[in-house]
Design a protein around this motif. Structure first.
Motif, PDB file in Angstrom:
ATOM      1  N   VAL A  55      19.207 -56.408  16.285  1.00  0.00           N
ATOM      2  CA  VAL A  55      19.299 -57.742  15.681  1.00  0.00           C
ATOM      3  C   VAL A  55      18.337 -58.704  16.362  1.00  0.00           C
ATOM      4  O   VAL A  55      17.625 -59.477  15.701  1.00  0.00           O
ATOM      5  N   VAL A  56      18.276 -58.658  17.683  1.00  0.00           N
ATOM      6  CA  VAL A  56      17.384 -59.555  18.428  1.00  0.00           C
ATOM      7  C   VAL A  56      15.927 -59.263  18.083  1.00  0.00           C
ATOM      8  O   VAL A  56      15.132 -60.180  17.869  1.00  0.00           O
ATOM      9  N   SER A  57      15.561 -57.987  18.009  1.00  0.00           N
ATOM     10  CA  SER A  57      14.162 -57.666  17.709  1.00  0.00           C
ATOM     11  C   SER A  57      13.780 -58.068  16.286  1.00  0.00           C
ATOM     12  O   SER A  57      12.670 -58.536  16.053  1.00  0.00           O
ATOM     13  N   VAL A  58      14.688 -57.920  15.332  1.00  0.00           N
ATOM     14  CA  VAL A  58      14.400 -58.337  13.963  1.00  0.00           C
ATOM     15  C   VAL A  58      14.247 -59.857  13.888  1.00  0.00           C
ATOM     16  O   VAL A  58      13.353 -60.374  13.221  1.00  0.00           O
ATOM     17  N   ARG A  59      15.115 -60.567  14.594  1.00  0.00           N
ATOM     18  CA  ARG A  59      15.008 -62.028  14.598  1.00  0.00           C
ATOM     19  C   ARG A  59      13.718 -62.495  15.259  1.00  0.00           C
ATOM     20  O   ARG A  59      13.123 -63.483  14.834  1.00  0.00           O
ATOM     21  N   ARG A  60      13.294 -61.802  16.302  1.00  0.00           N
ATOM     22  CA  ARG A  60      12.037 -62.181  16.961  1.00  0.00           C
ATOM     23  C   ARG A  60      10.855 -61.978  16.025  1.00  0.00           C
ATOM     24  O   ARG A  60       9.939 -62.782  15.981  1.00  0.00           O
ATOM     25  N   ARG A  61      10.868 -60.866  15.289  1.00  0.00           N
ATOM     26  CA  ARG A  61       9.781 -60.617  14.342  1.00  0.00           C
ATOM     27  C   ARG A  61       9.775 -61.656  13.232  1.00  0.00           C
ATOM     28  O   ARG A  61       8.722 -62.086  12.773  1.00  0.00           O
ATOM     29  N   ALA A  62      10.967 -62.042  12.793  1.00  0.00           N
ATOM     30  CA  ALA A  62      11.060 -63.032  11.726  1.00  0.00           C
ATOM     31  C   ALA A  62      10.578 -64.400  12.197  1.00  0.00           C
ATOM     32  O   ALA A  62      10.047 -65.181  11.416  1.00  0.00           O
ATOM     33  N   ALA A  63      10.746 -64.687  13.487  1.00  0.00           N
ATOM     34  CA  ALA A  63      10.351 -65.981  14.036  1.00  0.00           C
ATOM     35  C   ALA A  63       8.884 -66.010  14.469  1.00  0.00           C
ATOM     36  O   ALA A  63       8.380 -67.040  14.882  1.00  0.00           O
ATOM     37  N   ALA A  64       8.201 -64.875  14.394  1.00  0.00           N
ATOM     38  CA  ALA A  64       6.789 -64.825  14.799  1.00  0.00           C
ATOM     39  C   ALA A  64       5.952 -65.720  13.895  1.00  0.00           C
ATOM     40  O   ALA A  64       6.207 -65.814  12.697  1.00  0.00           O
ATOM     41  N   PRO A  65       4.943 -66.364  14.459  1.00  0.00           N
ATOM     42  CA  PRO A  65       4.149 -67.301  13.667  1.00  0.00           C
ATOM     43  C   PRO A  65       3.220 -66.588  12.681  1.00  0.00           C
ATOM     44  O   PRO A  65       2.086 -66.291  12.987  1.00  0.00           O
ATOM     45  N   VAL A  66       3.755 -66.290  11.502  1.00  0.00           N
ATOM     46  CA  VAL A  66       2.938 -65.670  10.458  1.00  0.00           C
ATOM     47  C   VAL A  66       2.406 -66.745   9.532  1.00  0.00           C
ATOM     48  O   VAL A  66       1.288 -66.685   9.066  1.00  0.00           O
ATOM     49  N   GLY A  67       3.216 -67.719   9.270  1.00  0.00           N
ATOM     50  CA  GLY A  67       2.815 -68.770   8.349  1.00  0.00           C
ATOM     51  C   GLY A  67       2.463 -70.045   9.092  1.00  0.00           C
ATOM     52  O   GLY A  67       2.381 -70.094  10.309  1.00  0.00           O
ATOM     53  N   GLY A  68       2.242 -71.088   8.301  1.00  0.00           N
ATOM     54  CA  GLY A  68       2.004 -72.399   8.886  1.00  0.00           C
ATOM     55  C   GLY A  68       0.673 -72.505   9.588  1.00  0.00           C
ATOM     56  O   GLY A  68      -0.379 -72.209   9.028  1.00  0.00           O
ATOM     57  N   GLN A  69       0.698 -72.936  10.812  1.00  0.00           N
ATOM     58  CA  GLN A  69      -0.518 -73.235  11.558  1.00  0.00           C
ATOM     59  C   GLN A  69      -1.372 -71.990  11.816  1.00  0.00           C
ATOM     60  O   GLN A  69      -2.588 -72.079  11.830  1.00  0.00           O
ATOM     61  N   ALA A  70      -0.728 -70.837  11.996  1.00  0.00           N
ATOM     62  CA  ALA A  70      -1.508 -69.629  12.257  1.00  0.00           C
ATOM     63  C   ALA A  70      -2.397 -69.287  11.054  1.00  0.00           C
ATOM     64  O   ALA A  70      -3.557 -68.919  11.223  1.00  0.00           O
ATOM     65  N   VAL A  71      -1.869 -69.441   9.848  1.00  0.00           N
ATOM     66  CA  VAL A  71      -2.652 -69.154   8.647  1.00  0.00           C
ATOM     67  C   VAL A  71      -3.752 -70.195   8.497  1.00  0.00           C
ATOM     68  O   VAL A  71      -4.895 -69.852   8.151  1.00  0.00           O
ATOM     69  N   GLU A  72      -3.419 -71.441   8.767  1.00  0.00           N
ATOM     70  CA  GLU A  72      -4.434 -72.497   8.667  1.00  0.00           C
ATOM     71  C   GLU A  72      -5.584 -72.249   9.640  1.00  0.00           C
ATOM     72  O   GLU A  72      -6.754 -72.433   9.302  1.00  0.00           O
ATOM     73  N   ALA A  73      -5.248 -71.808  10.844  1.00  0.00           N
ATOM     74  CA  ALA A  73      -6.291 -71.526  11.835  1.00  0.00           C
ATOM     75  C   ALA A  73      -7.175 -70.374  11.368  1.00  0.00           C
ATOM     76  O   ALA A  73      -8.402 -70.403  11.549  1.00  0.00           O
ATOM     77  N   ARG A  74      -6.578 -69.360  10.749  1.00  0.00           N
ATOM     78  CA  ARG A  74      -7.373 -68.230  10.254  1.00  0.00           C
ATOM     79  C   ARG A  74      -8.286 -68.668   9.101  1.00  0.00           C
ATOM     80  O   ARG A  74      -9.437 -68.229   9.003  1.00  0.00           O
ATOM     81  N   LEU A  75      -7.750 -69.519   8.222  1.00  0.00           N
ATOM     82  CA  LEU A  75      -8.578 -70.013   7.118  1.00  0.00           C
ATOM     83  C   LEU A  75      -9.746 -70.843   7.632  1.00  0.00           C
ATOM     84  O   LEU A  75     -10.873 -70.723   7.136  1.00  0.00           O
ATOM     85  N   GLU A  76      -9.485 -71.677   8.642  1.00  0.00           N
ATOM     86  CA  GLU A  76     -10.572 -72.464   9.235  1.00  0.00           C
ATOM     87  C   GLU A  76     -11.609 -71.562   9.880  1.00  0.00           C
ATOM     88  O   GLU A  76     -12.814 -71.814   9.798  1.00  0.00           O
ATOM     89  N   HIS A  77     -11.152 -70.481  10.518  1.00  0.00           N
ATOM     90  CA  HIS A  77     -12.076 -69.527  11.130  1.00  0.00           C
ATOM     91  C   HIS A  77     -12.948 -68.867  10.063  1.00  0.00           C
ATOM     92  O   HIS A  77     -14.172 -68.706  10.245  1.00  0.00           O
TER      93      HIS A  77
END
Length: 103
Positions: A55-77
């Protein structure tokens, strides 16, 4: 010979009857119950620990920064790579589509 076998079987039955008094178990000693209870408790604790870890490992994966600022940074790159001429228009469009498709 038959008498000897009959006598042995009757003696064995009498012994079992004596030992079958309340509180005495012929086949399972008292430590057997305690040992198997401990094994059962440890097994349940192990199963609970594995489930909690999952349960802890699944929650950690779900909380990983996939969206939001990480995607914006990749688009800017990607935009910087395109602006510098390191990737073509088609490569930029393809990379943007793959990146936005992961959301």
């Amino acid at each position: 010979m038959l008498r000897a076998l009959l006598a042995l079987s009757l003696a064995g039955a009498a012994t079992v009857e004596r030992l079958s008094a309340p509180g005495i178990d012929v086949f399972l000693p008292a430590t057997y119950d305690l040992a198997w209870s401990a094994v059962l408790l440890l097994s349940l604790a192990g199963i609970l620990a594995v489930v909690a870890w999952g349960v802890v490992s699944v929650r950690r994966r779900a909380a990983a920064p996939v969206g939001g600022q990480a995607v914006e940074a990749r688009l800017e790159h990607l935009d910087r790579l395109h602006a510098s001429g390191r990737i073509s228009d088609a490569e930029r469009a393809d990379a943007r589509a793959r990146l936005l498709g992961t959301l």
